[in-house]
Write an enzyme that holds these catalytic residues in place. Structure first.
Site, PDB file in Angstrom:
ATOM      1  N   GLU A  19       4.620 -11.852 -25.540  1.00  0.00           N
ATOM      2  CA  GLU A  19       4.427 -10.744 -24.601  1.00  0.00           C
ATOM      3  C   GLU A  19       5.655 -10.518 -23.732  1.00  0.00           C
ATOM      4  O   GLU A  19       6.013  -9.380 -23.428  1.00  0.00           O
ATOM      5  CB  GLU A  19       3.213 -11.021 -23.708  1.00  0.00           C
ATOM      6  CG  GLU A  19       2.735  -9.811 -22.903  1.00  0.00           C
ATOM      7  CD  GLU A  19       3.473  -9.625 -21.568  1.00  0.00           C
ATOM      8  OE1 GLU A  19       3.333  -8.564 -20.959  1.00  0.00           O
ATOM      9  OE2 GLU A  19       4.202 -10.555 -21.150  1.00  0.00           O
ATOM     10  N   GLU A  20       6.294 -11.604 -23.308  1.00  0.00           N
ATOM     11  CA  GLU A  20       7.404 -11.475 -22.362  1.00  0.00           C
ATOM     12  C   GLU A  20       8.618 -10.764 -22.952  1.00  0.00           C
ATOM     13  O   GLU A  20       9.524 -10.374 -22.217  1.00  0.00           O
ATOM     14  CB  GLU A  20       7.804 -12.851 -21.824  1.00  0.00           C
ATOM     15  CG  GLU A  20       6.742 -13.529 -20.957  1.00  0.00           C
ATOM     16  CD  GLU A  20       6.478 -12.816 -19.641  1.00  0.00           C
ATOM     17  OE1 GLU A  20       7.126 -11.788 -19.369  1.00  0.00           O
ATOM     18  OE2 GLU A  20       5.612 -13.280 -18.878  1.00  0.00           O
ATOM     19  N   HIS A  35       7.027 -13.035 -11.597  1.00  0.00           N
ATOM     20  CA  HIS A  35       8.243 -13.506 -12.266  1.00  0.00           C
ATOM     21  C   HIS A  35       9.097 -14.409 -11.381  1.00  0.00           C
ATOM     22  O   HIS A  35      10.252 -14.676 -11.686  1.00  0.00           O
ATOM     23  CB  HIS A  35       9.084 -12.350 -12.819  1.00  0.00           C
ATOM     24  CG  HIS A  35       8.578 -11.827 -14.115  1.00  0.00           C
ATOM     25  ND1 HIS A  35       9.333 -11.060 -14.971  1.00  0.00           N
ATOM     26  CD2 HIS A  35       7.369 -11.958 -14.726  1.00  0.00           C
ATOM     27  CE1 HIS A  35       8.633 -10.746 -16.042  1.00  0.00           C
ATOM     28  NE2 HIS A  35       7.431 -11.276 -15.912  1.00  0.00           N
ATOM     29  N   HIS A  45      -1.619 -13.813 -22.672  1.00  0.00           N
ATOM     30  CA  HIS A  45      -0.488 -14.457 -23.351  1.00  0.00           C
ATOM     31  C   HIS A  45      -0.150 -15.801 -22.728  1.00  0.00           C
ATOM     32  O   HIS A  45      -0.294 -15.998 -21.513  1.00  0.00           O
ATOM     33  CB  HIS A  45       0.739 -13.552 -23.374  1.00  0.00           C
ATOM     34  CG  HIS A  45       1.353 -13.234 -22.048  1.00  0.00           C
ATOM     35  ND1 HIS A  45       2.393 -13.963 -21.512  1.00  0.00           N
ATOM     36  CD2 HIS A  45       1.091 -12.259 -21.138  1.00  0.00           C
ATOM     37  CE1 HIS A  45       2.750 -13.436 -20.351  1.00  0.00           C
ATOM     38  NE2 HIS A  45       1.964 -12.402 -20.091  1.00  0.00           N
TER      39      HIS A  45
END
Length: 361
Positions: free
Chosen positions: A238-239, A339, A87
């Protein structure tokens, strides 16, 4: 919790391929993509770049209605196709409120965390009035003024974007054209060290997009045809959990997410390895696929680890939850500080490519 690592040493019958130039290419492409802002919901420019790069390598690429890119990497067996998913959407922010002092309160896009975003430079993308720069700061950020600086919990309502414009009221900020719903992009700060470490926000998952471009380059330059139909889907949501929900090419029986491999306490993977995930928060991956990926790592001479990720979800799980009848797996180059300000290594990218070549070609 970690699964005991099975060593990924090269077998006596395996001759390792020299992948240096493809790893160089992966790093170059990754850096270029990292410098294109693409928080979830604001991915058009990054997706167009990805499409163009696959087409430059000679492959057919098409954009889905959702905004992702589907690439046909050729292949023989059309009834037993393999889909590789990565992604290009990232974490980010969105303007939630324009405060009375002209500063911006944000809501997160994906898992952006204010604890590790504090003091980062940002770009506010307005709908019709261009882009403004600013900094994401704690409210009342001067230590010499704020006696409670150390004690304040960093949350979205205790932090703000200070625009690099002479604005002191809500009305002045609104006159710039800033409004609720505008996208806020955080600076990636991408760099590669002399020792080969790749450091940046959003290696999750732009490094994997670079790896799939490296795989495409290898296929083209070595004039190989994969043993089964091979596709790449570069997703853009995706996130937030639904990137891989659709657009599975006809005939695919297997899908593998190429995403970051987790590095941290209790896990065995390092930034220099390719990680094979046996289970994450969504449950176990196909045991047969995990075994096959592990064998491919051994046969290719890739340095690898098998781990369980306690707080993780992937595109391919979304693909299954949307009703597709597929076997599924997850691999990726090891990434530390996920992240946050993430770190991997060119060896991790190369080992991931090595495994993919063995497994998919």
């Amino acid at each position: 919790m970690a699964v005991k690592k099975t060593t990924g040493k090269t077998s006596k019958t395996t001759k390792k391929i020299d992948l240096t130039k493809y790893t160089d290419f992966i790093v170059e492409e990754t850096l270029a993509l990292l410098n294109i802002d693409s928080p979830t919901g604001y991915t058009e420019e990054a997706a167009a770049w990805v499409k163009k790069e696959f087409e430059k390598l000679g492959f057919k690429a098409a954009q889905t209605n959702k905004g992702g890119i589907i690439v046909d990497l050729t292949g023989k067996d059309k009834e037993n196709g393999l889909l590789l998913e990565a992604h290009t959407d990232t974490l980010g922010g969105m303007v939630a409120t324009i405060k009375g002092n002209g500063r911006l309160q944000l809501t997160n896009l994906g898992g952006m965390n204010p604890n590790n975003a504090e003091t980062e430079n940002v770009r506010v993308v307005t709908k019709f009035n261009g882009i403004y720069e600013g900094t994401f700061q704690l409210n009342n950020a001067s230590i010499h003024v704020n006696g409670e600086y150390d004690d304040i919990k960093r949350k979205w309502d205790t932090c703000e974007v200070v625009l690099d414009e002479d604005v002191k009221t809500k009305e002045e900020t609104e006159k710039l054209g800033v409004s609720v719903g505008d996208i806020v992009c955080f600076e990636p700060n991408a760099r590669v060290t002399k020792s080969g470490y790749i450091k940046s926000r959003f290696l999750d998952d732009k490094l994997s997009v670079g790896i799939l471009l490296g795989l495409a380059k290898y296929i083209k330059e070595n004039k190989v045809t994969p043993k089964r139909a091979l596709y790449a889907h570069i997703t853009v949501y995706e996130e937030v959990g639904h990137g891989g929900c659709g657009s599975v090419p006809e005939g695919c029986t297997e899908a593998i997410s190429v995403d970051m491999g987790c590095v941290g306490e209790g896990l065995t993977c390092t930034e220099k390895q390719v990680s094979i995930c046996a289970k994450d928060s969504g449950g176990p991956y196909s045991y047969e696929i995990v075994k096959a990926l592990t064998k491919a790592a051994i046969d290719s001479g890739a340095d690898y680890a098998v781990d369980i990720y306690p707080h993780y979800g992937s595109d391919v799980e979304a693909t299954l939850r949307s009703g597709n009848d597929l076997r599924h797996g997850l691999i990726g180059a090891g990434v530390y500080a996920s992240h946050g300000y993430e770190r991997s290594h060119r060896d991790g990218a190369e080992n991931t490519l090595r495994l993919l070549i063995q497994y998919s070609i």
